[in-house]
Design an enzyme around this catalytic site. Structure first.
Site, short mmCIF file in Angstrom:
data_model
loop_
_atom_site.label_atom_id
_atom_site.label_comp_id
_atom_site.label_asym_id
_atom_site.label_seq_id
_atom_site.Cartn_x
_atom_site.Cartn_y
_atom_site.Cartn_z
N HIS B 155 0.84 -1.20 0.00
CA HIS B 155 0.00 0.00 0.00
C HIS B 155 0.88 1.26 0.00
O HIS B 155 1.91 1.29 0.66
CB HIS B 155 -0.93 0.00 1.24
CG HIS B 155 -1.96 -1.08 1.20
ND1 HIS B 155 -3.30 -0.81 1.32
CD2 HIS B 155 -1.87 -2.42 1.05
CE1 HIS B 155 -3.99 -1.95 1.25
NE2 HIS B 155 -3.13 -2.94 1.08
N HIS B 213 -2.79 -5.46 8.11
CA HIS B 213 -1.75 -4.46 7.86
C HIS B 213 -1.50 -3.68 9.13
O HIS B 213 -1.67 -2.45 9.20
CB HIS B 213 -2.16 -3.52 6.71
CG HIS B 213 -2.08 -4.19 5.37
ND1 HIS B 213 -0.91 -4.30 4.66
CD2 HIS B 213 -3.03 -4.82 4.63
CE1 HIS B 213 -1.13 -4.98 3.52
NE2 HIS B 213 -2.41 -5.29 3.48
N ARG B 245 5.46 -14.36 23.79
CA ARG B 245 5.10 -13.43 24.87
C ARG B 245 4.02 -12.45 24.40
O ARG B 245 3.30 -11.88 25.20
CB ARG B 245 6.31 -12.67 25.39
CG ARG B 245 7.11 -13.49 26.41
CD ARG B 245 8.17 -12.66 27.10
NE ARG B 245 9.22 -12.24 26.19
CZ ARG B 245 10.25 -13.00 25.83
NH1 ARG B 245 10.37 -14.21 26.32
NH2 ARG B 245 11.17 -12.54 24.99
N GLY B 272 -0.23 -20.66 -2.61
CA GLY B 272 1.01 -21.41 -2.51
C GLY B 272 2.19 -20.49 -2.27
O GLY B 272 3.31 -20.96 -2.06
N ILE B 273 1.97 -19.20 -2.28
CA ILE B 273 3.08 -18.27 -2.17
C ILE B 273 3.01 -17.44 -0.90
O ILE B 273 4.01 -17.13 -0.29
CB ILE B 273 3.08 -17.36 -3.42
CG1 ILE B 273 3.47 -18.23 -4.60
CG2 ILE B 273 3.99 -16.16 -3.25
CD1 ILE B 273 3.17 -17.67 -5.94
N HIS B 274 1.81 -17.11 -0.50
CA HIS B 274 1.68 -16.20 0.64
C HIS B 274 1.85 -16.87 1.98
O HIS B 274 2.23 -16.25 2.95
CB HIS B 274 0.31 -15.50 0.61
CG HIS B 274 0.29 -14.31 -0.29
ND1 HIS B 274 0.26 -14.41 -1.64
CD2 HIS B 274 0.33 -12.99 -0.01
CE1 HIS B 274 0.28 -13.20 -2.17
NE2 HIS B 274 0.32 -12.32 -1.21
N ASP B 287 -7.25 -12.32 -3.21
CA ASP B 287 -6.47 -11.06 -3.19
C ASP B 287 -5.92 -10.81 -4.59
O ASP B 287 -4.82 -10.30 -4.77
CB ASP B 287 -5.33 -11.14 -2.17
CG ASP B 287 -4.83 -9.75 -1.75
OD1 ASP B 287 -3.71 -9.66 -1.23
OD2 ASP B 287 -5.57 -8.77 -1.96
N LEU B 321 5.49 -8.55 -1.69
CA LEU B 321 4.33 -9.15 -2.36
C LEU B 321 3.19 -8.15 -2.41
O LEU B 321 2.99 -7.36 -1.49
CB LEU B 321 3.85 -10.38 -1.59
CG LEU B 321 4.75 -11.63 -1.65
CD1 LEU B 321 4.24 -12.67 -0.68
CD2 LEU B 321 4.78 -12.17 -3.06
N GLY B 323 -0.70 -8.58 -3.51
CA GLY B 323 -1.81 -9.28 -4.13
C GLY B 323 -1.32 -10.54 -4.85
O GLY B 323 -0.14 -10.88 -4.82
#
Lengths: 241, 399
Positions: B155, B213, B245, B272-274, B287, B321, B323
């Protein structure tokens, strides 16, 4: 009577299914000629364990029957007596029952014609016997207090008027009832025994259900299996008729 | 036709030769539809003495409720976060394309943008039903601008906002967005001061609040949940990791402070990536960005330029990354394969759970009697064969 003995539940079910199929096909049903199948009736409609649900899930939803041709006694009708009489009327209008298929209770009852029911009774309301309530508890979470105590049922006399009667009996717990029904006399305490006086009765059972019968009876009928099997082999098709 | 018309004389469709997802299990059963809703065939049989006008042979397909994507930024060249004069047709274009992925309802998502983008785009995108024209819009998902600088991800920093302190958070929301009328969900960072009252304001208006975020600690996240927050935006991404903690936002999954009767859902981008997925109240989201469905190259995401490398989408020139270019059905397949979950669990993560999150599970996200007949027909490999909205076929493979 015919007594057809198969090795186990699945084989007995399959034999009975093929027989019913062949009977329907041979009858050549058409729009004007209904093959009327009678089945025992029961509990009030509203419950998921009602006969409506049972018949829908186990029979009607798998076939293409016109719903207008499926008649089940309605335990929620306003006037139960009128409902019963109307049912008898519908049977007469359809030309009578061609084949009645039923089971047997551990107390030897046919449909809900409990011990003591008149052997010439018609469709009516019956109060269920303790044995029947216990047997049905498994559909109500094994809670006896939840099992309905009354049922609408076709009478013994009603079934006797069917052109043919088929009784399915499986399991050791039914063995004594089968013995009383076919090896003892006609007795209103074991209402299935009434069919000894019906011209066309066929009992389909598994080995376990024969446990209380005399060896002689079992051997005789097992010896006739090659004759009985001609009734289901070949399995007929409407396309061939 | 075949019915005593005591309830309705609308045509009835029966889907046969299929396995349907019902009561969390795949069952061999037929599915009945009338007037766009799932019909109870037993009542039809006994009360109306009715049967089907039309039978659709599904050839052994699985019938799942239509997928619901609550986080999708665009696709096929369309970027929802652009101040377009015709945002409506961009949304419609994507709505039509995602039918191919089995999605029947979605939340067009806007990333952090300057005020003029929101003020221009929001009035053009309305909640509406799906149909042959495309998947239904359940409302917008506004991801930002009230998020954390430290976890901004892709962003743009210059457009992030904070709440001016005091009771002014509704004013802040309205100043940033212009209107909340067709908004289904807002993602914000609950450590921002004034955010708790923003959460309450949004929930009061029926807008789902999601946490993301953010560098919030567990206690701030729990406060937000008590104020009404019910979702975590792309769990694990753009938030602090689970620390023994201070578990942070991720700790909501194991928190005992979630009020009774409330559920916190979490979104996962299962491309598979995030992330490595987990189960339970999992909501699969894509996304997806404008580049989804297009060849590799450069595309936009709001104010940023994005570069596609293989299956990865990065902020151009970085390894941040931004999206994904995954489609919903790809996410479902990957999730099932990577997590080893059952078919039913994978399908529910894309249908039932998003519907429950958005509070629409009384009519979407399941095949219960009375629900909208939004269906996805899949083969055993969970590839989409056909998509239906309100009982009408809106996409078929090979068409």
């Amino acid at each position: 009577m015919r007594l057809v003995i198969l090795d186990d539940y699945d084989l007995a079910s399959e034999w009975a299914a093929k027989y019913i199929r062949n009977r329907i096909v041979q009858f050549r049903p058409s729009a004007d000629r209904c093959f009327t199948l009678g089945l025992p009736t029961g509990l009030p409609r509203a419950h998921p364990e009602s006969y409506h649900s049972y018949m829908w899930n186990n029979f009607f939803k798998h076939i293409d029957i016109d719903p207008a041709n499926a008649h089940i006694l309605d335990g929620n009708a306003d006037d139960l007596e009128v409902e019963c009489q109307a049912f008898e009327q519908k049977i007469a209008e359809a030309g009578g029952i061609e084949l009645f298929v039923g089971g047997i209770g551990p107390d030897g009852h046919i449909a809900f014609n409990e011990p003591g029911s008149s052997l010439v009774s018609r469709t009516r309301v019956k109060t269920l016997a303790k044995d029947t309530i216990v047997a049905n508890a498994r559909f109500f979470g094994n809670n006896l207090s939840k099992v309905p105590t009354m049922a609408l049922t076709v009478g013994v006399g009603t079934v006797m008027e069917a052109k043919e009667v088929m009784i399915l009996i499986t399991g050791a717990h039914k063995a004594f009832a089968l013995y009383k029904a076919i090896e003892e006399g006609v007795n209103h305490m074991w209402t299935v025994s009434a069919f000894q006086q019906h011209p066309r009765t066929i009992f389909v059972c598994d080995e376990d259900a024969t446990l209380e019968l005399r060896v002689k009876t079992v051997k005789y009928f097992k010896g006739l299996m090659h004759v009985h099997n001609k009734l289901v082999d070949p399995v007929l098709s409407v396309k061939d008729q | 036709m075949p019915s005593n018309k005591s309830v309705s004389d609308a045509p009835i469709t029966q889907f046969i030769n299929c396995r349907i997802l019902r009561d969390h299990k795949l069952q061999r059963d037929d599915l009945w539809v009338r007037e766009g809703k799932i019909l109870n065939p037993e009542k039809l049989f006994f009360d109306e003495q009715g049967y089907a006008d039309e039978r659709v042979d599904c050839e052994g397909s699985i019938i799942a409720p239509g997928f619901i994507d609550v986080q999708i930024n665009g696709g096929h060249g369309v970027d929802f976060s652009q101040a377009s004069d015709d945002a409506g047709s961009g949304v419609s274009f994507v709505a039509q394309k995602i039918l191919e992925h089995g999605v029947t309802s979605f939340c067009p998502t806007l990333v952090t943008s300057p005020a003029d983008v929101y003020h221009k785009v929001l009035p053009q995108v309305k909640v509406h039903d799906g149909g042959r024209h495309g998947a239904g819009v359940l409302g917008l998902h506004l991801e930002g601008p009230f998020i954390s600088v430290e976890k901004k991800g892709a962003h743009p920093e210059q457009f992030l906002r904070t709440f001016r302190s005091g009771a002014g958070s509704l004013d802040d929301l309205m100043e940033a967005y212009g209107s909340l009328d067709n908004v289904a969900m807002v993602t914000l960072a609950p450590e921002l001061s004034g955010s708790q009252s923003a959460v309450r304001e949004l929930c009061r208006r029926g807008v789902a609040v999601s946490l993301g975020h953010s560098v919030a600690n567990l206690s701030q996240a729990e406060d937000a949940v008590r104020s009404g927050a019910s979702f975590i935006t792309h769990l694990f991404n753009a938030m602090l990791p689970f620390h023994h903690r201070d578990p942070g936002i991720v700790g909501l999954l194991t928190s005992d402070q979630v009020p009774a009767g409330r559920t916190v859902y979490y979104g996962m981008i299962a491309d598979g990536i995030h992330t490595n997925p987990a189960a339970l109240r999992l909501v699969l989201v894509t996304d997806a960005i404008a580049a989804m469905g297009l060849p590799p190259g450069r595309h936009t995401l709001g104010q940023q330029v994005i570069e596609i490398q293989g299956l990865h989408a990065y902020v151009a020139g970085t390894k941040t990354l931004s999206g994904s270019i995954a489609t919903m059905d790809e996410c479902v397949r990957h999730f099932k394969q990577a997590s080893g979950c059952s078919v039913e669990e994978a399908l529910e993560a894309a249908s039932l759970h998003p519907a429950q999150l958005l509070g629409v599970s009384h009519k979407k996200g399941n095949l219960d009697y009375g629900s909208d007949a939004d269906l996805t027909l899949l083969d055993d490999g969970l590839n989409v064969r056909a998509t239906y909205i309100s009982g009408e076929e809106v996409w078929r493979k090979g068409s």
